[in-house]
Design a protein around this motif. Structure first.
Motif, short mmCIF file in Angstrom:
data_model
loop_
_atom_site.label_atom_id
_atom_site.label_comp_id
_atom_site.label_asym_id
_atom_site.label_seq_id
_atom_site.Cartn_x
_atom_site.Cartn_y
_atom_site.Cartn_z
N LYS A 39 -31.67 2.04 105.12
CA LYS A 39 -33.08 2.10 105.24
C LYS A 39 -33.77 3.46 105.12
O LYS A 39 -34.56 3.53 104.16
N ASP A 40 -33.25 4.40 105.47
CA ASP A 40 -33.88 5.70 105.58
C ASP A 40 -33.48 6.51 104.40
O ASP A 40 -34.20 7.20 103.72
N ASN A 44 -39.11 4.48 100.49
CA ASN A 44 -39.90 3.70 99.86
C ASN A 44 -39.69 3.72 98.42
O ASN A 44 -39.80 4.51 97.74
N THR A 69 -36.07 -7.68 102.11
CA THR A 69 -37.40 -7.25 102.02
C THR A 69 -37.89 -7.10 103.53
O THR A 69 -38.76 -6.38 104.03
N SER A 72 -36.34 -3.60 105.17
CA SER A 72 -36.31 -2.37 104.40
C SER A 72 -37.68 -2.24 103.90
O SER A 72 -38.39 -3.12 103.84
N ASN A 73 -38.04 -1.00 103.30
CA ASN A 73 -39.05 -0.80 102.34
C ASN A 73 -39.16 -0.78 100.94
O ASN A 73 -39.82 -0.39 100.13
N SER A 115 -44.07 -10.13 100.92
CA SER A 115 -43.34 -9.57 99.78
C SER A 115 -44.28 -9.24 98.78
O SER A 115 -45.42 -9.53 98.60
#
Length: 215
Positions: A39-40, A44, A69, A72-73, A115
């Motif tokens: 994730k990091d 984004n 979704t 995560s971003n 979403s």
């Protein structure tokens, strides 16, 4: 178990290789763990997702999209996958757009509540758009299913854009700088077929958004 799902970056997409032999629910657990770990690193971003290594049904694909979704971003622009419930798999990367108006992004499956799809071109959704989901496009938006969410077309002030759907019931639509709300009477049930429904198109006429049935 960690090798049952492998995530790699490839040009403009995230490739997710899936083990074809393990139980699907176990696969979902591994994917969730992998997405949270990355994730990091991913941050984004707006990108396409490519599922490989395993043939997926529509329900399985939607489940995996939801895991991505929810954990995560990532804003998913479109999906590449091998489908089990279709005799002919659509290669979106090499498909011709439905309308010859520049870049067109295809999203196949249900756009879940919460979403988002963002595109600098046109968007075609081959499925339903659930309430609380959002589509933002610089071009046109076409939904080949139930439209129950919020749609922005013609971002940047293009009043020539249009929004169309087979079952037209959005919470809000914006075309160019024009917006209309309070047009949704009830949530359209995607499990109930309305044989009387007709394809509807929203466009700007005389400086106002007009929704018309396509005859």
């Amino acid at each position: 178990m960690s090798n049952h799902v492998i995530i790699k970056g490839k040009n403009d997409r995230l490739v997710i290789a899936l083990n074809p032999d393990i139980d699907f629910l176990d696969l979902c657990d591994v994917l969730k763990t992998k997405i949270l770990e990355a994730k990091d690193f991913i941050g984004n971003s707006r990108m396409a997702i490519e599922f490989s290594g395993r043939t997926l049904t529509n329900e399985e694909e939607n489940k995996l999209i939801g895991i991505i979704t929810d954990n995560s971003n990532i804003v998913i622009s479109y999906i590449f996958s091998k489908r089990a419930d279709s005799e002919e798999n659509i290669d979106l990367e090499h498909s011709s757009p439905l309308i010859e108006e520049g870049k067109t992004h295809f999203y196949r499956g249900t756009l879940r509540s919460g979403s988002k799809i963002e595109s600098d071109g046109n968007v075609v959704v081959l499925g339903d758009v659930n309430p609380s989901s959002i589509i933002r496009a610089r071009g046109n938006v076409i939904v080949l299913g139930h439209l129950n969410g919020t749609v922005y077309a013609g971002l940047g002030g293009d009043d020539r854009a249009f929004i169309a759907a087979i079952y037209f019931n959005p919470i809000q639509i914006t075309i160019g700088i024009k917006t209309i709300t309070d047009i949704q009477n009830e949530i359209l049930d995607s499990t109930r077929v309305d044989k009387k429904s007709k394809f509807k198109v929203a466009s700007i006429k005389n400086k106002e958004i007009v929704v018309e049935e396509l005859i």
